[in-house]
Design a protein around this motif. Structure first.
Motif, PDB file in Angstrom:
ATOM      1  N   PHE A  12       0.832  -1.204   0.000  1.00 40.07           N
ATOM      2  CA  PHE A  12       0.000   0.000   0.000  1.00 40.07           C
ATOM      3  C   PHE A  12       0.864   1.249   0.000  1.00 40.07           C
ATOM      4  N   SER A  13       0.499   2.207  -0.806  1.00 38.78           N
ATOM      5  CA  SER A  13       1.136   3.518  -0.798  1.00 38.78           C
ATOM      6  C   SER A  13       0.105   4.528  -0.349  1.00 38.78           C
ATOM      7  N   LEU A  14       0.526   5.479   0.477  1.00 39.05           N
ATOM      8  CA  LEU A  14      -0.395   6.513   0.946  1.00 39.05           C
ATOM      9  C   LEU A  14      -0.979   7.279  -0.240  1.00 39.05           C
ATOM     10  N   PHE A  15      -0.210   7.391  -1.301  1.00 38.61           N
ATOM     11  CA  PHE A  15      -0.697   8.071  -2.503  1.00 38.61           C
ATOM     12  C   PHE A  15      -1.931   7.376  -3.081  1.00 38.61           C
ATOM     13  N   ASP A  16      -1.997   6.049  -2.900  1.00 39.65           N
ATOM     14  CA  ASP A  16      -3.133   5.298  -3.443  1.00 39.65           C
ATOM     15  C   ASP A  16      -4.446   5.659  -2.753  1.00 39.65           C
ATOM     16  N   ALA A  17      -4.334   6.184  -1.527  1.00 42.15           N
ATOM     17  CA  ALA A  17      -5.539   6.530  -0.778  1.00 42.15           C
ATOM     18  C   ALA A  17      -6.074   7.900  -1.139  1.00 42.15           C
ATOM     19  N   CYS A  18      -5.295   8.664  -1.907  1.00 48.53           N
ATOM     20  CA  CYS A  18      -5.653  10.065  -2.158  1.00 48.53           C
ATOM     21  C   CYS A  18      -6.343  10.246  -3.496  1.00 48.53           C
ATOM     22  N   SER A  19      -7.352  11.080  -3.492  1.00 51.95           N
ATOM     23  CA  SER A  19      -7.988  11.500  -4.737  1.00 51.95           C
ATOM     24  C   SER A  19      -8.053  13.019  -4.735  1.00 51.95           C
ATOM     25  N   TYR A  20      -7.944  13.584  -5.928  1.00 59.06           N
ATOM     26  CA  TYR A  20      -7.881  15.037  -6.058  1.00 59.06           C
ATOM     27  C   TYR A  20      -9.062  15.538  -6.890  1.00 59.06           C
ATOM     28  N   ASN A  21      -9.293  16.848  -6.764  1.00 59.63           N
ATOM     29  CA  ASN A  21     -10.384  17.484  -7.500  1.00 59.63           C
ATOM     30  C   ASN A  21     -11.749  16.915  -7.152  1.00 59.63           C
ATOM     31  N   PHE A  30     -17.303  15.014  -1.215  1.00 61.35           N
ATOM     32  CA  PHE A  30     -16.657  14.993   0.092  1.00 61.35           C
ATOM     33  C   PHE A  30     -15.200  15.448  -0.006  1.00 61.35           C
ATOM     34  N   VAL A  31     -14.799  16.316   0.920  1.00 65.29           N
ATOM     35  CA  VAL A  31     -13.407  16.724   1.074  1.00 65.29           C
ATOM     36  C   VAL A  31     -12.993  16.402   2.500  1.00 65.29           C
ATOM     37  N   GLY A  32     -11.948  15.610   2.674  1.00 72.81           N
ATOM     38  CA  GLY A  32     -11.508  15.233   4.011  1.00 72.81           C
ATOM     39  C   GLY A  32     -10.962  13.819   4.039  1.00 72.81           C
ATOM     40  N   ILE A  33     -11.075  13.175   5.217  1.00 68.90           N
ATOM     41  CA  ILE A  33     -10.520  11.839   5.430  1.00 68.90           C
ATOM     42  C   ILE A  33     -11.625  10.873   5.835  1.00 68.90           C
ATOM     43  N   LYS A  34     -11.587   9.689   5.250  1.00 65.34           N
ATOM     44  CA  LYS A  34     -12.502   8.621   5.646  1.00 65.34           C
ATOM     45  C   LYS A  34     -11.710   7.331   5.832  1.00 65.34           C
ATOM     46  N   TYR A  35     -12.070   6.598   6.880  1.00 59.54           N
ATOM     47  CA  TYR A  35     -11.521   5.250   7.053  1.00 59.54           C
ATOM     48  C   TYR A  35     -12.714   4.330   7.294  1.00 59.54           C
ATOM     49  N   GLU A  36     -13.004   3.506   6.299  1.00 57.56           N
ATOM     50  CA  GLU A  36     -14.174   2.639   6.362  1.00 57.56           C
ATOM     51  C   GLU A  36     -13.810   1.254   5.870  1.00 57.56           C
ATOM     52  N   ASN A  37     -14.171   0.250   6.665  1.00 56.37           N
ATOM     53  CA  ASN A  37     -13.957  -1.150   6.274  1.00 56.37           C
ATOM     54  C   ASN A  37     -12.514  -1.406   5.853  1.00 56.37           C
ATOM     55  N   ASP A  38     -11.577  -0.919   6.689  1.00 51.62           N
ATOM     56  CA  ASP A  38     -10.140  -1.108   6.473  1.00 51.62           C
ATOM     57  C   ASP A  38      -9.618  -0.411   5.224  1.00 51.62           C
ATOM     58  N   ASN A  39     -10.353   0.564   4.728  1.00 48.30           N
ATOM     59  CA  ASN A  39      -9.909   1.332   3.563  1.00 48.30           C
ATOM     60  C   ASN A  39      -9.760   2.800   3.933  1.00 48.30           C
ATOM     61  N   LEU A  40      -8.579   3.348   3.683  1.00 49.77           N
ATOM     62  CA  LEU A  40      -8.312   4.757   3.935  1.00 49.77           C
ATOM     63  C   LEU A  40      -8.548   5.541   2.660  1.00 49.77           C
ATOM     64  N   GLU A  85     -21.412  22.900  10.015  1.00 49.26           N
ATOM     65  CA  GLU A  85     -21.670  22.000  11.128  1.00 49.26           C
ATOM     66  C   GLU A  85     -22.325  20.697  10.689  1.00 49.26           C
ATOM     67  N   LYS A  86     -22.852  20.666   9.479  1.00 50.16           N
ATOM     68  CA  LYS A  86     -23.468  19.443   8.991  1.00 50.16           C
ATOM     69  C   LYS A  86     -22.437  18.401   8.599  1.00 50.16           C
ATOM     70  N   LYS A  87     -21.164  18.797   8.477  1.00 52.16           N
ATOM     71  CA  LYS A  87     -20.165  17.836   8.042  1.00 52.16           C
ATOM     72  C   LYS A  87     -19.948  16.772   9.108  1.00 52.16           C
ATOM     73  N   ASP A  88     -19.509  15.600   8.637  1.00 60.16           N
ATOM     74  CA  ASP A  88     -19.383  14.450   9.520  1.00 60.16           C
ATOM     75  C   ASP A  88     -18.340  14.651  10.604  1.00 60.16           C
ATOM     76  N   SER A  89     -17.482  15.654  10.447  1.00 60.78           N
ATOM     77  CA  SER A  89     -16.401  15.839  11.403  1.00 60.78           C
ATOM     78  C   SER A  89     -16.896  16.121  12.817  1.00 60.78           C
ATOM     79  N   ASN A 235     -13.805   2.672  12.029  1.00 61.00           N
ATOM     80  CA  ASN A 235     -14.247   3.620  11.005  1.00 61.00           C
ATOM     81  C   ASN A 235     -14.329   5.033  11.564  1.00 61.00           C
ATOM     82  N   PHE A 236     -13.921   6.002  10.771  1.00 56.39           N
ATOM     83  CA  PHE A 236     -14.096   7.390  11.172  1.00 56.39           C
ATOM     84  C   PHE A 236     -14.138   8.275   9.929  1.00 56.39           C
TER      85      PHE A 236
END
Length: 425
Positions: A12-21, A30-40, A85-89, A235-236
């Motif tokens: 795994f590369s951290l770059f693989d977890a990133c999407s742009y635009n 969505f803009v931010g970080i998600k970790y769901e079902n062992d996927n970053l 404030e509606k964001k999941d954070s 998950n977060f």
């Protein structure tokens, strides 16, 4: 999951977890970080330049976290803050996690200090206890002590508060520790018990007056409360589906005047012989308000006012014409500037400006070039004719990563933007 279970995987590369635009396609806003079902998954906003190294990428993620959290805390507009404030954070106390990690890397685990006094020939002497408890030796009319009562401070690693702290540290590293280090704390022995953990912390919190310790305990409480709500799930989510409000706030913080209410046009009703301002209505319909008012050369006769409308639109990346501001936005910008112009002529705004300008500010990726701001064209309407500078709304692209890293007010950025708007045709 220190460095996350996914990140620990050699494949795994951290770059693989990133999407742009994010928002470039009408699928994932969505803009931010998600970790769901062992996927970053890390979604960067429109126009964000891709990092060249993993170290730079981690810095980018931290900057994204800080801008999401700081705008959420400092936003003063009721409509905007309601949206943010509606964001999941709001469910994930990322400040607490970040603080616990940084504090641990600086200070280690929290331990209660236990002071012990023992009989010894050396050490930090407590003379009051020594005089009371040790019989001195008399020689040549002089008094000597062959033994002393010494003071020794020890860490009590068995204290429950220390074990709770160890659990919170482990939990913090398991979620976002990969942003800082590959170090993995050992999972502590106690199993999660919300009521017990909170009881222990709150007792200790009531007994301390040390501000740093109080802050540490309060962040520990935030982590425990979150874990209870998420059922100890791995998950977060931390981010927003409405990054446009954050874009607007960043532009305003960087270029805008703090006190801009004098530039707001207001609406009124005359009903049954009484006059009402739109601000007085039950649902607090806000006055029309430009996003940002930028003023240059305040102390000279060359003062200029710039009415900026922050548009988190896709044109900077898509180059599609249907991703430009539409007629309603164009007409509204001219109305704002015209209101300011009329107020100045009436003497309501002083000193009178030499010129008023209009501009749309939209995101783009400068792809590492020095051109962080770029003029791409102008908008206008056929119902306004003449040479008023604000009749043409200049469209300026602003590099998103550059703005996030420099979103606090910068006089140099103001100067660059002002010159770009003035000189553009």
């Amino acid at each position: 999951m220190a460095e996350s279970d996914a990140v620990k995987d050699n494949k795994f590369s951290l770059f693989d977890a990133c999407s742009y635009n994010a928002n470039l396609e009408d699928k994932d806003y969505f803009v931010g970080i998600k970790y769901e079902n062992d996927n970053l998954k890390i979604n960067f906003p429109l126009g964000f330049t891709k990092a060249a190294t993993e170290e730079e990428l981690k810095k980018d993620v931290l900057n994204l976290i800080y801008i999401l959290s700081s705008i959420n805390e400092n936003n003063e507009s009721f409509i905007q803050s309601e949206k943010i404030e509606k964001k999941d954070s709001v469910l994930f106390p990322i400040h607490a996690y970040l603080y616990l990690i940084k504090d641990f890397l600086s200070n280690g685990y929290y331990f209660e200090r236990e002071v012990k006094y023992t009989k010894a020939k050396s050490g930090k002497i407590n003379w009051t206890k020594t005089v009371k408890q040790i019989k001195p030796t008399l020689a040549d009319d002089n008094i000597f002590y062959l033994d002393f009562i010494t003071r020794k401070t020890e860490h009590n690693e068995n204290e429950l508060i220390s074990q709770v702290h160890q659990y919170c540290v482990w939990e913090s590293f398991s979620k976002i520790g990969w942003l800082f280090t590959s170090f993995t704390p050992v999972k502590p022995k106690p199993t999660f018990n919300k009521n017990l953990f909170l009881s222990i912390i709150k007792v200790k919190l009531s007994q301390t007056f040390n501000e740093k310790t109080m802050m540490l305990f309060n962040y520990m409480i935030d982590v425990i409360e979150y874990l209870d709500k998420s059922n100890d799930s791995k998950n977060f989510t931390y981010g927003t589906n409405e990054f446009e409000y954050i874009w607007e706030s960043m532009v305003d913080q960087t270029f805008g005047e703090k006190n801009k209410t004098q530039f707001y046009p207001h609406c009124y009703w005359d009903i049954d012989g009484k006059s009402y301002s739109s601000d007085q209505l039950e649902f607090k319909q806000s006055a029309l308000r430009p996003d940002t008012i930028m003023i240059t050369d305040k102390k000279t006769d060359e003062q200029k006012i710039f009415v900026l409308d922050s548009k988190y639109y896709r044109y900077g990346e898509s180059k599609q014409l249907n991703h430009l501001p539409m007629s309603g936005s164009i007409i509204k910008q001219i109305a704002y500037a015209e209101y300011i112009d009329n107020k100045e002529k009436e003497g309501s705004l002083k000193p009178e400006s030499k010129a008023i300008y209009n501009a749309f500010i939209m995101p783009f990726d400068c792809k590492g070039s020095d051109e962080k701001m770029k003029f791409v064209g102008s908008a206008y309407t056929d119902y306004k004719e003449g040479n008023k500078t604000y009749y043409r709304i200049k469209t300026i692209l602003l590099d998103t990563k550059y703005l996030i890293e420099n979103h606090n007010r910068s006089n140099n950025m103001i100067k660059v933007l002002a010159e770009l708007i003035e000189k553009s045709k």
